[in-house]
Motif scaffolding. Structure first.
Motif, short mmCIF file in Angstrom:
data_model
loop_
_atom_site.label_atom_id
_atom_site.label_comp_id
_atom_site.label_asym_id
_atom_site.label_seq_id
_atom_site.Cartn_x
_atom_site.Cartn_y
_atom_site.Cartn_z
N VAL A 1 0.87 -1.22 0.06
CA VAL A 1 0.31 0.07 0.09
C VAL A 1 0.93 1.26 0.01
O VAL A 1 1.84 1.28 0.48
N SER A 2 0.40 2.41 -0.57
CA SER A 2 1.12 3.47 -0.72
C SER A 2 0.81 4.39 0.97
O SER A 2 0.44 3.76 1.63
N GLN A 3 1.18 5.64 0.72
CA GLN A 3 1.25 6.40 2.00
C GLN A 3 -0.16 6.75 2.41
O GLN A 3 -1.20 6.30 2.04
N TYR A 4 -0.13 7.20 3.77
CA TYR A 4 -1.11 7.19 4.81
C TYR A 4 -2.34 6.18 4.65
O TYR A 4 -3.61 6.48 4.75
N ALA A 5 -1.81 5.08 4.56
CA ALA A 5 -2.88 3.94 4.86
C ALA A 5 -3.77 3.91 6.10
O ALA A 5 -3.13 4.21 7.23
N GLY A 6 -5.12 3.81 6.23
CA GLY A 6 -5.62 3.62 7.34
C GLY A 6 -5.82 5.11 8.02
O GLY A 6 -6.10 5.28 9.13
N ALA A 7 -5.47 6.16 7.33
CA ALA A 7 -5.47 7.42 8.23
C ALA A 7 -6.67 7.65 8.78
O ALA A 7 -7.63 7.54 8.06
N THR A 8 -6.50 8.23 9.78
CA THR A 8 -7.82 8.76 10.83
C THR A 8 -9.01 7.56 10.84
O THR A 8 -10.01 8.25 11.37
N GLY A 9 -8.70 6.38 10.69
CA GLY A 9 -9.74 5.40 11.00
C GLY A 9 -10.04 5.26 12.43
O GLY A 9 -9.40 5.45 13.30
N ARG A 10 -11.51 5.19 12.30
CA ARG A 10 -12.06 5.23 13.64
C ARG A 10 -12.23 3.65 14.31
O ARG A 10 -12.79 3.44 15.35
N GLY A 11 -12.37 2.73 13.40
CA GLY A 11 -12.64 1.33 13.98
C GLY A 11 -12.50 0.25 12.72
O GLY A 11 -11.83 0.65 11.54
N GLY A 12 -12.66 -0.82 13.01
CA GLY A 12 -12.49 -2.13 11.87
C GLY A 12 -10.84 -2.36 11.96
O GLY A 12 -10.41 -1.86 12.71
N MET A 13 -10.72 -3.22 10.81
CA MET A 13 -9.30 -3.67 10.89
C MET A 13 -8.85 -3.76 9.52
O MET A 13 -9.45 -3.86 8.15
N LEU A 14 -7.65 -3.06 9.21
CA LEU A 14 -6.83 -2.88 8.04
C LEU A 14 -5.83 -4.09 8.06
O LEU A 14 -4.85 -3.90 8.90
N VAL A 15 -5.68 -4.75 7.07
CA VAL A 15 -4.60 -5.86 7.10
C VAL A 15 -3.70 -5.75 5.69
O VAL A 15 -4.52 -5.88 4.82
N VAL A 16 -2.38 -5.33 6.03
CA VAL A 16 -2.09 -5.28 4.73
C VAL A 16 -0.92 -6.55 4.49
O VAL A 16 -0.05 -6.44 5.29
N GLU A 17 -0.72 -7.35 3.53
CA GLU A 17 -0.12 -8.33 3.55
C GLU A 17 1.19 -8.06 2.98
O GLU A 17 2.24 -8.88 3.33
#
Lengths: 298, 228
Positions: free
Chosen positions: B95-111
């Motif tokens: 992923v490029s820059q600012y992945a998941g920025a300001t996220g309030r919930g949930g899950m981000l998975v970067v393999e």
């Protein structure tokens, strides 16, 4: 914002398609820079010959008459290829300085966009697809090309403010970002005898690299030095007769994607620009690291 | 299972179909073909559906996601899962820059790897990166968890508030007010759960180090009054 595309071919078989591939890449970057567009194409260089790209802001310019007048000056042949507002003159390399001086005298309103053995530069104000159609980029052949779509921030929307900037033979630079110390640098370059045409920050970056290369550095080394001396945001893509370089500032907020296969190295501000390239699905695709010089040479 | 081909269907049509999903709908599995680096693919979903995107995407994929599981079978451009509220976004590539920025919930998975500013200003999201992350990650992170199996770049957690950062590899440098902290049982348990939920096996929570706020920067300190 601005958009950048670049294509450096490793496989000669792709050379007839350079213009078509570059024009498709440039078209994907219209939204990033709808003000103006430009591109440098490095074509076949012939021994002992040089090319001068001229541009005229006045539509009445009679390029064929100018070429005739120049032939009289040097008592030799000058080949002319006109594309809309631009014209490429091909002459003997040892007559280059005479021709340049004569152009200045005979047609003071005509601007020299670039000079070299291989480089041709075309740039104009307008929507990028319209600019590339006007100059028939699609049909151009060559070894490498660099294109730019501009959304102006630091200077006016004019032909001379469009990219690429060429400040030395066969050299060109395009820029996404903005420099904050360009006025100081412009003054110190002027001190060393380097004259700039515009108030544009990117032209200063191009001239800076030219200045460094005049000191004997190669493009890779000049880019390395620029990390110490240029202050601001930048993603640069630069070309020389045989080389292709990429550099991002240490903060690296201006986007950049590189792709490499056995056939080419390609640059796009976004992956979208690379989608149409042959073999992109299996290419090595990555984002160039901040403050790291990437440089290819043939 | 609806399959939307973005080379023939306008992006807006895809996103509108996803936004129109009502509660209890039967179309719970979506497939998106030929994304070709387009921006804003599958943004603003608010339904418990899964969306599989076959290929690389551009800016803001899966942004503002609620409930849905969005999987990108390719790489993603800047701002993936930006301001996610709940659900899950999985990126099989980089992923490029600012992945998941300001996220309030949930899950981000970067393999793969994440570029700079991963988790910038995160506000409750859980981010798990199997590779490494770039410079200025978790800048001004407020709450939530960032787990990195590889290395972290310069200035990790600069001006951090209360988020927890777990890094297994090397940290190039810590940003202002970010310090290494003791890994207590509660953190090992939390990490165990995060690894399990992101489908990671063979990695032990004890292999990580924890970083967080020294809490010296974000409270006004009367002794610093002269500095203003």
């Amino acid at each position: 914002m601005c958009g950048i595309v670049g294509l450096f071919l490793k496989n000669e078989a792709l050379e007839p398609q350079l213009g078509a591939l570059t024009s498709a890449m440039l078209a994907t970057m219209c939204e990033r820079g709808p003000d103006s567009a430009g591109f440098a194409v490095y074509g076949q260089s012939l021994d002992g010959e040089a090319k001068i790209t001229l541009q005229s802001s006045s539509p009445e310019i009679d390029f064929p008459a100018l070429a005739k007048a120049l032939e009289n000056e040097i008592a030799g042949a000058v080949k002319l290829t006109q594309r809309a507002t631009h014209a490429v003159l091909t002459c003997r390399r040892d007559e280059l300085d005479t021709i340049r001086a004569a152009v200045r005298r005979l047609a003071p309103s005509v601007r020299v966009m670039g000079v070299g053995e291989a480089i041709e530069i075309y740039k104009e104000v307008g929507y990028p697809t319209a600019v590339s159609e006007r100059f028939e980029l699609k049909g151009m052949k060559g070894t490498h090309a660099i294109g730019h779509t501009r959304m102006a921030t630091e200077s006016a929307v004019t032909t001379l403010g469009a990219h690429p900037f060429s400040t030395g033979p066969d050299q060109c630079l395009v820029h996404n970002g903005s420099l904050s110390n360009h006025n100081n640098l412009r003054r110190s370059l002027a001190h060393d005898g380097i004259q700039l045409e515009t108030q544009n920050d990117s032209e200063v970056a191009a001239a800076y690299l030219t200045w460094r290369m005049k000191q004997g550095l190669d493009l890779g080394q000049a880019l390395e030095k620029s990390l110490d001396d240029l202050d601001g945001f930048f993603t640069f893509v630069v070309g020389t007769k045989n080389g292709f370089g990429v550099l991002r500032d240490p903060i690296a907020c201006k986007p950049a994607v590189l792709a490499e296969t056995d056939d080419y190295v390609a640059f796009g501000s976004e992956y979208r620009a690379l989608v149409g390239l042959p073999g992109i699905d299996t290419a090595k695709v990555w984002e160039p690291e901040p403050a790291t010089v990437y440089f290819w040479e043939r | 299972m609806p399959a939307i081909d973005l080379s023939t269907t306008p992006l807006r049509e895809l996103n509108q179909s996803l936004h129109a999903l009502a509660e209890g709908n039967n179309e719970t599995e979506w497939e998106v073909l030929n994304p070709d680096g387009r921006h804003a693919v599958a943004v603003g979903i608010d339904a418990p559906v899964s969306v599989d995107i076959r290929g690389p995407v551009g800016y803001y994929c899966g942004g503002m996601n609620k409930q849905a599981t969005v999987t990108v079978h390719g790489s993603a451009g800047p701002g993936v899962a930006e301001n996610m509220m709940s659900g899950k976004v999985v990126i099989k590539g980089d992923v490029s820059q600012y992945a998941g920025a300001t996220g309030r919930g949930g899950m981000l998975v970067v393999e793969g790897n994440a570029a700079s500013r991963c988790g910038i200003s995160m506000k409750g999201i859980d981010i798990v990166v199997k590779g490494s992350i770039g410079h200025m990650s978790a800048f001004m992170a407020q709450t939530g968890n960032l787990v990195v199996l590889g290395d972290a770049g310069d200035a990790l957690g600069d001006s951090i508030y209360e988020a927890r950062l777990f890094v297994r590899g090397n940290v190039q440098s810590l940003g202002a007010d970010c310090v290494e902290k003791e890994m207590r049982d509660e953190h090992l348990e939390l990490l165990e759960d995060l690894l399990q939920r992101s489908g990671i096996t063979g990695v032990k929570p004890s292999e990580f180090r924890r970083y967080g706020s020294a809490r010296k920067l974000y409270n006004f300190n009367i002794d610093n009054a002269d500095a203003y």
